[in-house]
Design a protein around this motif. Structure first.
Motif, PDB file in Angstrom:
ATOM      1  N   GLU A 116       3.644 -14.634  34.996  1.00 53.00           N
ATOM      2  CA  GLU A 116       2.484 -14.428  35.876  1.00 53.00           C
ATOM      3  C   GLU A 116       2.425 -15.495  36.954  1.00 53.00           C
ATOM      4  O   GLU A 116       2.115 -15.217  38.115  1.00 53.00           O
ATOM      5  N   LEU A 117       2.704 -16.728  36.563  1.00 54.04           N
ATOM      6  CA  LEU A 117       2.696 -17.811  37.555  1.00 54.04           C
ATOM      7  C   LEU A 117       3.761 -17.568  38.626  1.00 54.04           C
ATOM      8  O   LEU A 117       3.525 -17.794  39.817  1.00 54.04           O
ATOM      9  N   ALA A 118       4.929 -17.101  38.174  1.00 57.60           N
ATOM     10  CA  ALA A 118       6.011 -16.836  39.140  1.00 57.60           C
ATOM     11  C   ALA A 118       5.607 -15.700  40.075  1.00 57.60           C
ATOM     12  O   ALA A 118       5.814 -15.766  41.293  1.00 57.60           O
ATOM     13  N   THR A 119       5.013 -14.648  39.500  1.00 53.25           N
ATOM     14  CA  THR A 119       4.586 -13.511  40.315  1.00 53.25           C
ATOM     15  C   THR A 119       3.507 -13.938  41.311  1.00 53.25           C
ATOM     16  O   THR A 119       3.484 -13.485  42.463  1.00 53.25           O
ATOM     17  N   ALA A 160       2.871 -27.015  34.249  1.00 51.67           N
ATOM     18  CA  ALA A 160       3.477 -28.234  34.811  1.00 51.67           C
ATOM     19  C   ALA A 160       4.912 -27.958  35.271  1.00 51.67           C
ATOM     20  O   ALA A 160       5.346 -28.440  36.326  1.00 51.67           O
ATOM     21  N   ALA A 161       5.647 -27.180  34.475  1.00 49.72           N
ATOM     22  CA  ALA A 161       7.022 -26.849  34.855  1.00 49.72           C
ATOM     23  C   ALA A 161       7.041 -26.012  36.128  1.00 49.72           C
ATOM     24  O   ALA A 161       7.866 -26.226  37.026  1.00 49.72           O
ATOM     25  N   HIS A 162       6.102 -25.082  36.212  1.00 51.92           N
ATOM     26  CA  HIS A 162       5.986 -24.245  37.406  1.00 51.92           C
ATOM     27  C   HIS A 162       5.754 -25.123  38.645  1.00 51.92           C
ATOM     28  O   HIS A 162       6.236 -24.821  39.732  1.00 51.92           O
ATOM     29  N   ASP A 163       5.027 -26.235  38.443  1.00 48.26           N
ATOM     30  CA  ASP A 163       4.706 -27.130  39.558  1.00 48.26           C
ATOM     31  C   ASP A 163       5.725 -28.251  39.707  1.00 48.26           C
ATOM     32  O   ASP A 163       5.522 -29.168  40.505  1.00 48.26           O
ATOM     33  N   GLY A 164       6.797 -28.204  38.905  1.00 57.71           N
ATOM     34  CA  GLY A 164       7.834 -29.227  39.015  1.00 57.71           C
ATOM     35  C   GLY A 164       7.399 -30.583  38.512  1.00 57.71           C
ATOM     36  O   GLY A 164       7.872 -31.613  39.004  1.00 57.71           O
ATOM     37  N   GLU A 165       6.464 -30.623  37.556  1.00 62.34           N
ATOM     38  CA  GLU A 165       5.927 -31.894  37.084  1.00 62.34           C
ATOM     39  C   GLU A 165       6.170 -32.099  35.589  1.00 62.34           C
ATOM     40  O   GLU A 165       5.490 -32.906  34.951  1.00 62.34           O
ATOM     41  N   LEU A 166       7.123 -31.360  35.020  1.00 61.14           N
ATOM     42  CA  LEU A 166       7.376 -31.474  33.578  1.00 61.14           C
ATOM     43  C   LEU A 166       8.666 -32.259  33.331  1.00 61.14           C
ATOM     44  O   LEU A 166       9.668 -32.048  34.018  1.00 61.14           O
ATOM     45  N   ARG A 219      10.626 -29.880  28.809  1.00 62.64           N
ATOM     46  CA  ARG A 219      11.135 -28.592  29.287  1.00 62.64           C
ATOM     47  C   ARG A 219      12.038 -27.955  28.223  1.00 62.64           C
ATOM     48  O   ARG A 219      11.981 -26.746  27.995  1.00 62.64           O
ATOM     49  N   PHE A 220      12.837 -28.774  27.579  1.00 64.41           N
ATOM     50  CA  PHE A 220      13.718 -28.257  26.540  1.00 64.41           C
ATOM     51  C   PHE A 220      12.894 -27.658  25.397  1.00 64.41           C
ATOM     52  O   PHE A 220      13.164 -26.552  24.917  1.00 64.41           O
ATOM     53  N   ALA A 221      11.846 -28.399  24.986  1.00 65.64           N
ATOM     54  CA  ALA A 221      10.984 -27.897  23.911  1.00 65.64           C
ATOM     55  C   ALA A 221      10.268 -26.624  24.340  1.00 65.64           C
ATOM     56  O   ALA A 221      10.128 -25.669  23.563  1.00 65.64           O
ATOM     57  N   MET A 222       9.833 -26.612  25.595  1.00 66.45           N
ATOM     58  CA  MET A 222       9.122 -25.436  26.102  1.00 66.45           C
ATOM     59  C   MET A 222      10.038 -24.207  26.108  1.00 66.45           C
ATOM     60  O   MET A 222       9.641 -23.118  25.665  1.00 66.45           O
ATOM     61  N   ASP A 223      11.272 -24.397  26.586  1.00 67.71           N
ATOM     62  CA  ASP A 223      12.195 -23.265  26.642  1.00 67.71           C
ATOM     63  C   ASP A 223      12.465 -22.705  25.246  1.00 67.71           C
ATOM     64  O   ASP A 223      12.580 -21.485  25.062  1.00 67.71           O
ATOM     65  N   SER A 224      12.560 -23.611  24.273  1.00 66.42           N
ATOM     66  CA  SER A 224      12.782 -23.146  22.903  1.00 66.42           C
ATOM     67  C   SER A 224      11.612 -22.309  22.424  1.00 66.42           C
ATOM     68  O   SER A 224      11.785 -21.283  21.758  1.00 66.42           O
ATOM     69  N   HIS A 225      10.414 -22.746  22.761  1.00 61.99           N
ATOM     70  CA  HIS A 225       9.224 -21.991  22.353  1.00 61.99           C
ATOM     71  C   HIS A 225       9.166 -20.644  23.083  1.00 61.99           C
ATOM     72  O   HIS A 225       8.865 -19.611  22.490  1.00 61.99           O
ATOM     73  N   LEU A 226       9.478 -20.677  24.378  1.00 61.83           N
ATOM     74  CA  LEU A 226       9.384 -19.447  25.170  1.00 61.83           C
ATOM     75  C   LEU A 226      10.346 -18.380  24.660  1.00 61.83           C
ATOM     76  O   LEU A 226      10.052 -17.181  24.742  1.00 61.83           O
ATOM     77  N   ALA A 227      11.463 -18.837  24.131  1.00 63.73           N
ATOM     78  CA  ALA A 227      12.443 -17.877  23.622  1.00 63.73           C
ATOM     79  C   ALA A 227      11.872 -17.067  22.468  1.00 63.73           C
ATOM     80  O   ALA A 227      12.330 -15.952  22.181  1.00 63.73           O
ATOM     81  N   GLN A 228      10.835 -17.595  21.832  1.00 69.65           N
ATOM     82  CA  GLN A 228      10.268 -16.908  20.666  1.00 69.65           C
ATOM     83  C   GLN A 228       8.876 -16.357  20.898  1.00 69.65           C
ATOM     84  O   GLN A 228       8.339 -15.655  20.051  1.00 69.65           O
ATOM     85  N   CYS A 229       8.233 -16.733  22.006  1.00 67.80           N
ATOM     86  CA  CYS A 229       6.824 -16.386  22.181  1.00 67.80           C
ATOM     87  C   CYS A 229       6.626 -15.535  23.437  1.00 67.80           C
ATOM     88  O   CYS A 229       6.747 -16.029  24.572  1.00 67.80           O
ATOM     89  N   ALA A 230       6.315 -14.274  23.238  1.00 66.57           N
ATOM     90  CA  ALA A 230       6.152 -13.346  24.361  1.00 66.57           C
ATOM     91  C   ALA A 230       4.913 -13.673  25.185  1.00 66.57           C
ATOM     92  O   ALA A 230       4.911 -13.532  26.410  1.00 66.57           O
ATOM     93  N   ALA A 231       3.856 -14.123  24.523  1.00 70.76           N
ATOM     94  CA  ALA A 231       2.610 -14.405  25.240  1.00 70.76           C
ATOM     95  C   ALA A 231       2.802 -15.546  26.233  1.00 70.76           C
ATOM     96  O   ALA A 231       2.336 -15.484  27.375  1.00 70.76           O
ATOM     97  N   CYS A 232       3.515 -16.582  25.801  1.00 73.54           N
ATOM     98  CA  CYS A 232       3.752 -17.720  26.703  1.00 73.54           C
ATOM     99  C   CYS A 232       4.715 -17.333  27.828  1.00 73.54           C
ATOM    100  O   CYS A 232       4.598 -17.813  28.947  1.00 73.54           O
ATOM    101  N   ARG A 233       5.655 -16.448  27.490  1.00 70.84           N
ATOM    102  CA  ARG A 233       6.568 -15.978  28.550  1.00 70.84           C
ATOM    103  C   ARG A 233       5.784 -15.214  29.615  1.00 70.84           C
ATOM    104  O   ARG A 233       6.063 -15.314  30.796  1.00 70.84           O
ATOM    105  N   ARG A 234       4.788 -14.460  29.145  1.00 75.42           N
ATOM    106  CA  ARG A 234       3.978 -13.701  30.103  1.00 75.42           C
ATOM    107  C   ARG A 234       3.232 -14.658  31.043  1.00 75.42           C
ATOM    108  O   ARG A 234       3.124 -14.394  32.241  1.00 75.42           O
TER     109      ARG A 234
END
Lengths: 199, 266
Positions: free
Chosen positions: B48-51, B18-24, B29-44
């Motif tokens: 991938e979406l950006a790539t 949803a964030a990638h599509d500008g719909e979050l 988004r704040f909660a997601m960023d906090s999670h991404l900082a700790q989770c490599a799989a979600c960062r991947r």
């Protein structure tokens, strides 16, 4: 299921309404203004959906002819551009069906385009020749995979990733719900992401 | 441990999309960023979406769209548009149908439904009705006065109308009661909760439209209680008496009831 029409994102502004009224009344300069303002978008989307320059040009003309014939029925349920997007998608879908009836696979058409590609017109964010080459190869693989997707998934991806449309706008253009748009995007991306992984 | 760390990867990945599509929303988004900082799989997933987007845009650029080509065609298009203002109605209808492609689906569904209905009617009419079946009973009951369900004139009664119209005999020579009257009478005075397997009922419908002289033969024996119950019920019913030669007449009627279901009183 929430209807795209029920979302209420209508944003036809006054200038646009005036342009539509003048076009519907047969005002030549207004028609010219409408074409000039949207021709690039229409042509690019047609090219991305069909993968062929001649077909894209032909479809673009048909789209504008349909737009001028249908302007009397345009009620501002959406922005004019989104309404035109919808016409482009519908006509591209009809052409693809016609091709299928003629046993001409759309994949062949896009592969031909891929085969005749030259250097990229404007490499994006390249920091080195190797990286630019990688991105070019990635783009080629992704477009091959995109060409193999069903039309409904492909059109959703193109409208979102290349035209930056929101879910509600894509839903209107495709004539489906926003939930269906999300579902199609998810399935398409799942397929395309396999192209990102080393084989 | 903060609640943000409890977010499941599956949830976060849907937010990443949803964030990638500008719909979050910004909160998520704040909660997601906090999670991404700790989770490599979600960062991947995010990467991938950006790539994917970069690759698709690269591929689109490689198509080398010829913007000038359409600009050259625009004058021709506008000329066609001017001419097209006199386009015939057939072409306009075709355009509407082409644009509203769902009309084809709806039309197809309607055509299929009508075809199936026609097929069912044809099959039902072509199927022979077995004697003694429910369909046969209904058909005979409805066709009162037909060859399958004839009506005999009582002795001394003459019919002044067209002799060929046997249904006219039925409407003129049988007592009738309106559905509304019967329903109202049964609501006021319901039948006793009896299960009637076989029943013979004789009575007289008087010229005033009343039921009189009710006799009931049940299981080959008279049933006075039931006769009284039916008389009581019929007292609230107004019959349209049969007519002969333009005047109401009294008639003897015999009802043969078989396997009648009566709802028990609560």
């Amino acid at each position: 299921m929430k209807s795209a029409r029920a979302i209420g994102w209508s944003n036809t502004n006054g200038a646009e309404s005036d342009l539509v009224e003048r076009c519907a009344a047969g005002d030549g300069p207004a028609c010219r203004e409408l074409v000039d303002g949207h021709q690039r978008m229409v042509y690019h989307l047609a090219l991305q959906l069909l993968g062929n320059h001649d077909d894209a040009l032909d479809l673009s003309q048909d789209v504008f002819l349909t737009v001028f014939r249908s302007l009397g029925r345009f009620r501002g349920d959406s922005a004019l551009q989104t309404w035109i997007y919808r016409i482009v998608v519908n006509q591209a879908r009809n052409r693809q069906r016609w091709w299928r009836r003629r046993r001409q696979s759309d994949q062949v058409s896009l592969d031909a385009i891929v085969a005749e590609r030259g250097e990229p017109a404007a490499p994006i964010s390249s920091t080195s020749p190797e990286r630019a080459l990688d991105q070019k190869e990635l783009g080629r693989r992704l477009w091959r995979a995109l060409a193999r997707l069903p039309f409904e998934q492909r059109s959703a991806v193109i409208l979102r990733e290349l035209h930056g449309m929101r879910y509600a706008e894509i839903a209107f253009s495709l004539g489906v719900s926003t939930a269906a748009v999300k579902s199609r995007l998810a399935r398409a991306r799942q397929t395309l992401r396999t192209e990102l992984r080393p084989s | 441990m903060t609640p943000l760390r409890l977010l499941r990867c599956r949830t976060v990945r849907s937010w990443v999309t949803a964030a990638h599509d500008g719909e979050l929303s910004s909160e998520r988004r704040f909660a997601m960023d906090s999670h991404l900082a700790q989770c490599a799989a979600c960062r991947r997933t995010r990467d991938e979406l950006a790539t994917l987007r970069v690759g698709l845009r690269q591929g689109a650029a490689d198509q080398r769209p010829d913007d000038g080509a359409f600009a050259r065609l625009a004058p021709e298009l506008l000329a066609r548009t001017t001419l097209d203002q006199d386009a015939n109605w057939g072409r306009r209808v075709r355009d509407v149908i082409e644009e509203k492609h769902h009309l084809w689906i709806i039309g197809g569904a309607l055509a299929a439904t009508m075809t199936m209905a026609l097929l069912m009617v044809t099959v039902l009419n072509a199927t022979p009705v077995k004697p003694g079946s429910l369909a046969s009973l209904l058909r005979t009951s409805v066709a009162l006065g037909s060859n399958a369900n004839p009506i005999a004139l009582a002795t001394g009664v003459t019919w002044a109308g067209p002799t060929k119209d046997r249904f006219a005999y039925a409407t003129q020579l049988l007592p009738r009661v309106t559905v509304d009257t019967r329903a109202a009478a049964m609501l006021i005075q319901p039948l006793p909760p009896l299960l009637l397997e076989n029943l013979t009922l004789t009575a007289v419908v008087t010229r005033e439209g009343q039921l009189a002289s009710v006799e009931v033969l049940r299981n080959e024996a008279p049933d006075a209680d039931l006769a009284r119950a039916i008389s009581r019920l019929a007292s609230g019913v107004q019959f349209v008496p049969p007519h002969a030669a333009g005047a109401p007449i009294a008639v003897n009627v015999v009802w043969l009831l078989e396997r009648m279901t009566v709802r028990a009183e609560s």
